[in-house]
Each structure stands twice: as structure tokens, then as C-alpha cells.
Motif scaffolding. Sequence first.
Motif, PDB file in Angstrom:
ATOM      1  N   SER A  78      32.513 -28.786  21.606  1.00 29.15           N
ATOM      2  CA  SER A  78      32.542 -27.518  20.879  1.00 29.15           C
ATOM      3  C   SER A  78      33.923 -27.171  20.322  1.00 29.15           C
ATOM      4  O   SER A  78      34.036 -26.823  19.148  1.00 29.15           O
ATOM      5  CB  SER A  78      32.004 -26.396  21.762  1.00 29.15           C
ATOM      6  N   PRO A  79      34.984 -27.256  21.122  1.00 25.88           N
ATOM      7  CA  PRO A  79      36.305 -26.962  20.546  1.00 25.88           C
ATOM      8  C   PRO A  79      36.694 -27.915  19.415  1.00 25.88           C
ATOM      9  O   PRO A  79      37.305 -27.502  18.434  1.00 25.88           O
ATOM     10  CB  PRO A  79      37.267 -27.114  21.724  1.00 25.88           C
ATOM     11  N   LEU A  80      36.318 -29.175  19.552  1.00 25.68           N
ATOM     12  CA  LEU A  80      36.661 -30.117  18.484  1.00 25.68           C
ATOM     13  C   LEU A  80      35.864 -29.837  17.213  1.00 25.68           C
ATOM     14  O   LEU A  80      36.370 -30.025  16.112  1.00 25.68           O
ATOM     15  CB  LEU A  80      36.452 -31.549  18.962  1.00 25.68           C
ATOM     16  N   TYR A 105      47.263 -18.775   8.028  1.00 22.84           N
ATOM     17  CA  TYR A 105      47.824 -20.097   8.351  1.00 22.84           C
ATOM     18  C   TYR A 105      48.194 -20.180   9.836  1.00 22.84           C
ATOM     19  O   TYR A 105      47.995 -21.215  10.477  1.00 22.84           O
ATOM     20  CB  TYR A 105      49.035 -20.427   7.476  1.00 22.84           C
ATOM     21  N   ILE A 106      48.727 -19.102  10.377  1.00 25.50           N
ATOM     22  CA  ILE A 106      49.027 -19.071  11.807  1.00 25.50           C
ATOM     23  C   ILE A 106      47.730 -19.218  12.606  1.00 25.50           C
ATOM     24  O   ILE A 106      47.676 -19.952  13.597  1.00 25.50           O
ATOM     25  CB  ILE A 106      49.792 -17.783  12.178  1.00 25.50           C
ATOM     26  N   GLY A 107      46.679 -18.552  12.165  1.00 27.99           N
ATOM     27  CA  GLY A 107      45.379 -18.673  12.813  1.00 27.99           C
ATOM     28  C   GLY A 107      44.850 -20.097  12.782  1.00 27.99           C
ATOM     29  O   GLY A 107      44.298 -20.590  13.780  1.00 27.99           O
ATOM     30  N   ILE A 108      45.043 -20.784  11.657  1.00 23.89           N
ATOM     31  CA  ILE A 108      44.638 -22.182  11.545  1.00 23.89           C
ATOM     32  C   ILE A 108      45.383 -23.017  12.588  1.00 23.89           C
ATOM     33  O   ILE A 108      44.799 -23.852  13.276  1.00 23.89           O
ATOM     34  CB  ILE A 108      44.901 -22.728  10.125  1.00 23.89           C
ATOM     35  N   GLY A 109      46.675 -22.776  12.703  1.00 19.13           N
ATOM     36  CA  GLY A 109      47.464 -23.494  13.696  1.00 19.13           C
ATOM     37  C   GLY A 109      46.985 -23.214  15.107  1.00 19.13           C
ATOM     38  O   GLY A 109      46.922 -24.122  15.950  1.00 19.13           O
ATOM     39  N   MET A 110      46.606 -21.976  15.374  1.00 19.12           N
ATOM     40  CA  MET A 110      46.112 -21.616  16.699  1.00 19.12           C
ATOM     41  C   MET A 110      44.768 -22.284  16.991  1.00 19.12           C
ATOM     42  O   MET A 110      44.526 -22.732  18.117  1.00 19.12           O
ATOM     43  CB  MET A 110      46.022 -20.100  16.824  1.00 19.12           C
ATOM     44  N   PHE A 112      43.789 -25.124  15.742  1.00 16.80           N
ATOM     45  CA  PHE A 112      44.112 -26.528  15.969  1.00 16.80           C
ATOM     46  C   PHE A 112      44.645 -26.742  17.384  1.00 16.80           C
ATOM     47  O   PHE A 112      44.179 -27.621  18.116  1.00 16.80           O
ATOM     48  CB  PHE A 112      45.109 -27.017  14.918  1.00 16.80           C
ATOM     49  N   CYS A 113      45.621 -25.941  17.764  1.00 16.01           N
ATOM     50  CA  CYS A 113      46.204 -26.084  19.110  1.00 16.01           C
ATOM     51  C   CYS A 113      45.165 -25.796  20.189  1.00 16.01           C
ATOM     52  O   CYS A 113      45.097 -26.508  21.200  1.00 16.01           O
ATOM     53  CB  CYS A 113      47.403 -25.154  19.272  1.00 16.01           C
ATOM     54  N   LEU A 117      43.938 -28.323  23.160  1.00 14.74           N
ATOM     55  CA  LEU A 117      44.062 -27.945  24.564  1.00 14.74           C
ATOM     56  C   LEU A 117      42.707 -27.933  25.281  1.00 14.74           C
ATOM     57  O   LEU A 117      42.577 -28.427  26.398  1.00 14.74           O
ATOM     58  CB  LEU A 117      44.726 -26.582  24.699  1.00 14.74           C
ATOM     59  N   LEU A 118      41.693 -27.375  24.631  1.00 18.16           N
ATOM     60  CA  LEU A 118      40.380 -27.278  25.262  1.00 18.16           C
ATOM     61  C   LEU A 118      39.682 -28.628  25.408  1.00 18.16           C
ATOM     62  O   LEU A 118      38.831 -28.796  26.265  1.00 18.16           O
ATOM     63  CB  LEU A 118      39.489 -26.323  24.479  1.00 18.16           C
ATOM     64  N   SER A 119      40.044 -29.560  24.563  1.00 17.60           N
ATOM     65  CA  SER A 119      39.364 -30.850  24.610  1.00 17.60           C
ATOM     66  C   SER A 119      40.048 -31.859  25.531  1.00 17.60           C
ATOM     67  O   SER A 119      39.570 -32.971  25.678  1.00 17.60           O
ATOM     68  CB  SER A 119      39.269 -31.430  23.195  1.00 17.60           C
TER      69      SER A 119
END
Length: 124
Positions: A78-80, A105-110, A112-113, A117-119
Motif C-alpha cells: 500500500s505505501p509503495l 512539492y514538500i508534500g510529494i517529498g513527504m 516519497f519518504c 519508510l513504511l515499506s
Amino acid sequence: MSFASILLLLASVSASVGGQFFLKQGALQLGEIDSSNVGMAIVGMLSKWQIWVGLTCYGLGVITYILLLNKVNLSVASPLLATSYIFAVLLGVFFFKESVSIAQYIGIGMIFCGAILLSQGKPG
């Protein structure tokens, strides 16, 4: 994750993003929709090939996601799959000339991160 799982993930994300792309193209062809013409807009959706391609892409995305869930944990898959949101924003920027704020853009980075992390492996 196995190579087969990675391919299923890529197929699912690609199908989802493709679905979003074609649904947006179809939506743009409908013109302005308000409460006075929503019924006609719904009928109009049925005549747009882009809408049908978008729905087909989503269907293929669901099929590949189910196959992926057979191989990996939901807490990984799901996170991926959420990375499709990143690609959707990029589609909006490059193909539909949508503007994106620095906060987005910051949200996109979050996203992604967070997906990374979740995966990550099994809990300790």
C-alpha cells in the motif's frame, strides 16, 4: 521484494497513473459542469474513449495490485502504491500545465519518504 513483485508494483502504479491521465483528458473534453448539466455530463462521459481507457487502466491496476498482494504484505504494498500520487502530480505539471506550489512539492517529498519508510523490512 522479489523481481516479480517489483514488476507487479510497477505495473500497478503505471496502470493507476495511466488511468488518472486518461480520465483527466476525458474530463477536460466535457466542458464546464454544474448542477444544471450534470446529468448530460454523465451521459457525455460514456461517449469519451479517454474515459473508457482510463477505467480500463484502473481495472488493470486493480488486477495487478491483487496479484501483488498475493506476494507481499499489505503494509508494504500500500505505501509503495502511494507513489502513484507523485507521478500523478508530475503528469499534471508536464502534460496539463498545472502549477504546483512549494508546499505541494514538500508534500510529494513527504509521500516519497513515507513510502520508503513504511515499506522497509519487518518490524523488530
